[in-house]
Motif scaffolding. Structure first.
Motif, PDB file in Angstrom:
ATOM      1  N   ASN A  15       5.025  -6.925   4.674  1.00  0.00           N
ATOM      2  CA  ASN A  15       6.107  -7.042   5.644  1.00  0.00           C
ATOM      3  C   ASN A  15       5.798  -6.259   6.918  1.00  0.00           C
ATOM      4  O   ASN A  15       6.047  -6.733   8.037  1.00  0.00           O
TER       5      ASN A  15
ATOM      6  N   THR B 258      15.045  -6.904   1.908  1.00  0.00           N
ATOM      7  CA  THR B 258      14.175  -6.395   0.849  1.00  0.00           C
ATOM      8  C   THR B 258      14.742  -5.095   0.289  1.00  0.00           C
ATOM      9  O   THR B 258      15.752  -4.589   0.769  1.00  0.00           O
TER      10      THR B 258
ATOM     11  N   ILE C  23       5.452  -4.152  -0.029  1.00  0.00           N
ATOM     12  CA  ILE C  23       6.025  -3.604   1.208  1.00  0.00           C
ATOM     13  C   ILE C  23       5.070  -3.748   2.386  1.00  0.00           C
ATOM     14  O   ILE C  23       5.475  -4.193   3.466  1.00  0.00           O
TER      15      ILE C  23
ATOM     16  N   VAL D 229      13.524  -7.230   7.682  1.00  0.00           N
ATOM     17  CA  VAL D 229      12.855  -6.651   6.514  1.00  0.00           C
ATOM     18  C   VAL D 229      13.778  -5.651   5.824  1.00  0.00           C
ATOM     19  O   VAL D 229      13.904  -5.646   4.591  1.00  0.00           O
TER      20      VAL D 229
ATOM     21  N   ALA E  90       3.192  -7.792   9.234  1.00  0.00           N
ATOM     22  CA  ALA E  90       3.726  -8.773  10.184  1.00  0.00           C
ATOM     23  C   ALA E  90       4.160  -8.086  11.477  1.00  0.00           C
ATOM     24  O   ALA E  90       3.947  -8.611  12.577  1.00  0.00           O
TER      25      ALA E  90
ATOM     26  N   LEU F 248      13.266  -2.331   0.613  1.00  0.00           N
ATOM     27  CA  LEU F 248      12.580  -1.275   1.361  1.00  0.00           C
ATOM     28  C   LEU F 248      13.426  -0.016   1.472  1.00  0.00           C
ATOM     29  O   LEU F 248      12.931   1.100   1.300  1.00  0.00           O
TER      30      LEU F 248
ATOM     31  N   VAL G 285      12.517  -8.268  13.651  1.00  0.00           N
ATOM     32  CA  VAL G 285      11.773  -8.387  12.395  1.00  0.00           C
ATOM     33  C   VAL G 285      12.036  -7.176  11.507  1.00  0.00           C
ATOM     34  O   VAL G 285      12.228  -7.316  10.291  1.00  0.00           O
TER      35      VAL G 285
END
Length: 211
Positions: free
Chosen positions: A73, A106, A70, A102, A76, A108, A98
């Motif tokens: 990401n 993902t 995690i 993410v 970034a 997340l 972005v």
């Protein structure tokens, strides 16, 4: 490699990443309390003993999920915040783009839901999530907003509160998707949500003549 051969015959260096990837999926699906190391090992295609070669406890596995699966990401996002040379509105548009990517691409959201739902019984999860992810990301956003304020691009106000306001609707959209959509609630499109929120946010925060 023959399809019937177990994954644990791969190079040993691959095993921690395979375990972490499997744990990310299991935590997102089952939550922390219900997830078992047996489940993670089975998903990774290794023995439970192999998991113990790299991680002593389930909490250690969770920490590895945060660090390896995690945090990169969000790193970034922090890089964008610290290096963007252009106008503040362009920075925020790129940042939210972005973040939505993410969240959509993902697991997340599932892990975030787990941390929020189980923080009372497992406070260490919340501490790890805060210290390794939230504090760093919020700190980078706060610094970027404070810098924009010094340049006259953002009006006066608490930059940390502005940073929280910026990301909160996206996080709420993710939690909505993970919590209520599975029981029949109408979903929100995260891209549309981010776009509408972005324009509302910028209209409220930008200094005079900045667009």
């Amino acid at each position: 490699m023959d399809a019937g051969q177990p994954k644990f015959r791969r190079r040993k260096a691959d095993r921690p990443d395979e375990i972490v990837s499997a744990a990310l999926e299991v935590f997102a699906e089952k939550g922390f309390a219900a997830a078992r190391l047996d489940d993670i090992a089975r998903r990774a295609g290794v023995s439970k003993g192999a998991v113990y070669l790299y991680f002593e406890t389930k909490e250690d596995v969770f920490r590895a999920v945060v660090d390896r699966a995690i945090a990169p990401n969000l790193d970034a996002l922090r890089a964008i915040l610290s290096a963007h040379p252009g106008p503040f509105p362009d920075l925020i548009r790129q940042l939210l783009g972005v973040l939505v990517g993410v969240a959509a691409g993902t697991s997340l959201g599932g892990v975030l839901k787990m941390v929020v739902g189980e923080a009372r019984n497992f406070p260490e999860l919340a501490r790890i999530w805060h210290d390794e992810l939230v504090a760093k990301a919020l700190g980078a956003a706060t610094e970027a907003i404070a810098t924009a304020q010094l340049r006259g691009q953002v009006r006066a106000g608490d930059p940390r509160a502005y940073a929280l306001q910026l990301v909160s609707p996206i996080l709420m959209g993710v939690l909505w998707r993970e919590t209520f959509v599975p029981v029949g609630a109408r979903p929100f499109d995260l891209t549309d949500l981010a776009g509408q929120h972005l324009e509302t946010f910028l209209n409220g925060i930008l200094g005079e003549g900045v667009r």
